[in-house]
Design an enzyme around this catalytic site. Structure first.
Site, PDB file in Angstrom:
ATOM      1  NE  ARG A 172      -7.560  -8.022   0.085  1.00 47.38           N
ATOM      2  CZ  ARG A 172      -7.025  -7.224  -0.826  1.00 47.38           C
ATOM      3  NH1 ARG A 172      -5.972  -6.477  -0.513  1.00 47.38           N
ATOM      4  NH2 ARG A 172      -7.520  -7.161  -2.041  1.00 47.38           N
ATOM      5  CE  LYS A 192      -4.420  -1.826   1.261  1.00 52.61           C
ATOM      6  NZ  LYS A 192      -5.481  -2.023   2.235  1.00 52.61           N
TER       7      LYS A 192
HETATM    8  C1  7PM Z   1      -5.533   0.595  -4.556  1.00 48.07           C
HETATM    9  C2  7PM Z   1      -5.664   0.787  -3.196  1.00 48.07           C
HETATM   10  C3  7PM Z   1      -5.699  -0.633  -5.150  1.00 48.07           C
HETATM   11  C4  7PM Z   1      -5.940  -0.281  -2.421  1.00 48.07           C
HETATM   12  C5  7PM Z   1      -5.959  -1.696  -4.368  1.00 48.07           C
HETATM   13  C6  7PM Z   1      -6.090  -1.505  -3.014  1.00 48.07           C
HETATM   14  C7  7PM Z   1      -8.206  -4.310   1.303  1.00 48.07           C
HETATM   15  C8  7PM Z   1      -9.264  -5.006   0.737  1.00 48.07           C
HETATM   16  C9  7PM Z   1      -8.248  -3.920  -0.787  1.00 48.07           C
HETATM   17  C10 7PM Z   1      -7.989  -4.392   2.717  1.00 48.07           C
HETATM   18  C11 7PM Z   1      -9.886  -5.836   2.779  1.00 48.07           C
HETATM   19  C12 7PM Z   1      -5.263  -3.663  -2.350  1.00 48.07           C
HETATM   20  C13 7PM Z   1      -6.311  -2.623  -2.134  1.00 48.07           C
HETATM   21  N1  7PM Z   1      -7.565  -3.656   0.316  1.00 48.07           N
HETATM   22  N2  7PM Z   1     -10.095  -5.773   1.452  1.00 48.07           N
HETATM   23  N3  7PM Z   1      -9.272  -4.747  -0.576  1.00 48.07           N
HETATM   24  N4  7PM Z   1      -8.866  -5.168   3.394  1.00 48.07           N
HETATM   25  N5  7PM Z   1     -10.701  -6.584   3.523  1.00 48.07           N
HETATM   26  O1  7PM Z   1      -4.138  -3.386  -1.889  1.00 48.07           O
HETATM   27  O2  7PM Z   1      -7.105  -3.763   3.309  1.00 48.07           O
HETATM   28  O3  7PM Z   1      -5.490  -4.694  -2.961  1.00 48.07           O
HETATM   29  S1  7PM Z   1      -7.901  -3.295  -2.351  1.00 48.07           S
END
Ligand code: 7PM
Length: 275
Positions: free
Chosen positions: A254, A220
């Site tokens: 995750r 992130k």
């Molecule tokens: C941009 C920013 C693209 C963030 C993708 C993301 C989470 C999630 C995501 C989390 C849960 C990524 C994120 N992040 N679901 N979905 N918790 N439960 O890094 O922190 O894939 S999308």
């Protein structure tokens, strides 16, 4: 303690690793390498070989400013992947905000619904209540389009905790038992680096909400700000963050980098209890 996750009963005695599989052409963190279901499936199989306990399949990017994806397109991306993995006995989570897709994913064998809006949309609670699946309830301030513009809290830990307590209560009222509920402070979703650090420091306070606790820090932006590195170069920082999350109470992490995370957790487990 355990998590009831569809037909799987997952022990929370040891940390679980959720591997991320995005079926999107614009995913910031894996370069959109798995834009079609066959490539996504191959990637999921690799993460399983590396030791993933759960695979999280997403067809709609929640990236700040990302374009919304129509139901038809999201369905085309994720359902074949869910079906194939479920048929091979894998606990599959689906990252979606659409109640109709939640229902179809459950029909295809999904064991968990991961909703970054914590089942707050109309009919979302109903879509999962009378099913055996687990739900991940995540906190977000604002919506993906604008959430990083000016995140602000009086007390981020208190406010995120209050929100999640309310969503857990709503889920329980809808008939979802505690052992099906996962809570997640939503790192990066309407949070500055300082907000994310405060949440990571106080992660333990979220364990008393009752359900399992999930943390998603992998690749992130906060890790980019702390290290000066691009998403694909954030593996080491991501492993450090996952380890700190587990040390501070997370049951599930995750992650994109399953093998690296598994190695770190093997060391953590050995120090903790010699196993
Ligand atoms: C941009 C920013 C693209 C963030 C993708 C993301 C989470 C999630 C995501 C989390 C849960 C990524 C994120 N992040 N679901 N979905 N918790 N439960 O890094 O922190 O894939 S999308």
């Amino acid at each position: 303690m355990h998590l009831q996750c569809g037909r799987f009963k997952l022990s929370l005695e040891r940390p679980l690793v959720m591997g991320v599989v995005n079926v999107t052409p614009d995913s910031f963190s894996d370069g959109g390498l798995h834009a079609d279901p066959q490539q996504a499936l191959a990637h999921a199989r690799r993460l399983l070989a590396e030791g993933a306990d759960i695979i999280d399949v997403g067809g709609e990017s929640t990236r700040p400013g990302a374009i919304a994806v129509a139901l038809d397109e999201e369905r085309r991306r994720v359902l074949p992947v869910i079906e194939a993995l479920a048929a091979s006995g894998v606990p599959v989570s689906v990252d979606t905000r659409k109640p109709q897709l939640m229902r179809e994913a459950i029909g295809a064998g999904a064991a968990m619904i991961n909703d970054v809006t914590a089942l707050s949309g109309p009919a979302a609670l109903e879509a999962v209540a009378r099913t055996p699946v687990a739900v991940c309830l995540m906190h977000m301030q604002g919506d993906p389009g604008t959430m990083q513009a000016n995140p602000s809290y009086r007390d981020v830990v208190l406010e995120v905790r209050e929100y999640l307590a309310g969503r857990v209560a709503a889920a329980e009222r809808a008939g979802i038992a505690r052992d099906r509920i996962v809570v997640d402070p939503g790192f990066g979703f309407g949070k500055t680096v300082d907000h994310n650090l405060a949440l990571l420091r106080s992660l333990g306070k979220f364990r008393s909400l009752g359900g399992a606790l999930l943390a998603g820090l992998s690749r992130k932006a906060m890790l980019g700000k702390l290290t000066g590195r691009e998403p694909l170069e954030r593996v080491h920082a991501s492993v450090a963050a996952a380890l700190l999350a587990v040390q501070n109470g997370a049951h599930i992490v995750r992650v994109h980098d399953v093998a690296a995370t598994r190695d770190a957790l093997a060391v953590w487990l050995a120090v903790k209890d010699g196993k």
